[in-house]
Scaffold this motif. Structure first.
Motif, PDB file in Angstrom:
ATOM      1  N   ILE A   1      -0.631   5.628   4.823  1.00 38.69           N
ATOM      2  CA  ILE A   1      -1.733   4.715   4.530  1.00 38.69           C
ATOM      3  C   ILE A   1      -2.612   4.596   5.776  1.00 38.69           C
ATOM      4  CG2 ILE A   1      -0.464   3.448   2.773  1.00 38.69           C
ATOM      5  CD1 ILE A   1       0.169   1.321   4.930  1.00 38.69           C
TER       6      ILE A   1
ATOM      7  N   GLN B   1       0.818  -1.214   0.000  1.00 37.09           N
ATOM      8  CA  GLN B   1       0.000   0.000   0.000  1.00 37.09           C
ATOM      9  C   GLN B   1       0.855   1.269   0.000  1.00 37.09           C
ATOM     10  OE1 GLN B   1      -2.681  -0.430   3.329  1.00 37.09           O
ATOM     11  NE2 GLN B   1      -4.171  -1.556   2.120  1.00 37.09           N
TER      12      GLN B   1
ATOM     13  N   ASN C   1       0.866   3.994  -2.857  1.00 34.46           N
ATOM     14  CA  ASN C   1       0.555   5.372  -2.468  1.00 34.46           C
ATOM     15  C   ASN C   1       1.763   6.295  -2.633  1.00 34.46           C
ATOM     16  OD1 ASN C   1      -1.645   6.900  -1.680  1.00 34.46           O
ATOM     17  ND2 ASN C   1      -1.138   6.804   0.493  1.00 34.46           N
TER      18      ASN C   1
END
Length: 171
Positions: free
Chosen positions: A169, A160, A164
């Motif tokens: 996150i 993640q 990103n």
């Protein structure tokens, strides 16, 4: 909301503490359990950090792993001092490089949050009560299943963060 004349009724007040009790704590975790806690006296420098690792991390690692492991700490200056890096090398402690300011990649932060919530239920008013509450929470509210979920969440967290582009996150 309150009616006129109710502004000082206890049920209409949100009390705050301007100078809450604080302690600095070192702790460690693995999927198999939590390690020793260390209440830090004062600020941590490289020498003090090595002492904490020697006194708490090494015995905890022996208990939790018995074999090889990777040690994760953050990028605090005392963690990255040449003296500490040399000590880790001498003790054959393998570490993982982590980006600075990334609590979302450190599962123990989720654990500290859970412990802090439990401590807040006890409303400690002295440093001694705070430490007792911490120890009780550390040994009571942390379950094996929670630890396993946190450790096994790491691949997803890393994916993640990459997706990103390094930004925070949900963790």
């Amino acid at each position: 909301r309150r009616f006129p004349g109710e502004e000082f009724k206890p049920e209409c007040l949100n009390l705050t503490v301007k100078h809450p009790l604080k302690i600095m704590v070192w702790g460690c975790m693995a999927a198999s359990g939590v390690g020793r806690l260390h209440i830090v006296d004062g600020m941590v420098n490289a020498t003090k950090y090595i002492g904490i690792l020697q006194k708490c991390m090494l015995p905890s690692a022996q208990l939790l792993f018995r074999n090889q492991f990777f040690f994760q700490d953050d990028n605090a200056p005392c963690h990255r001092a040449k003296l500490v890096t040399k000590w880790k090398c001498q003790k054959n402690i393998r570490t993982i490089d982590w980006p600075a300011q990334s609590p979302d990649l450190n599962p123990i932060e989720n654990l500290w949050h859970k412990v802090a919530l439990e401590i807040s239920k006890r409303h400690p008013t002295t440093k001694r009560e705070l430490i007792e509450s911490l120890i009780a929470a550390w040994n009571r509210v942390i379950t094996h299943d929670h630890l396993v979920r946190l450790v096994h969440s790491m691949p997803k967290r890393c994916t993640q963060v990459l997706k990103n582009k390094g930004w925070p996150i949900k963790y």
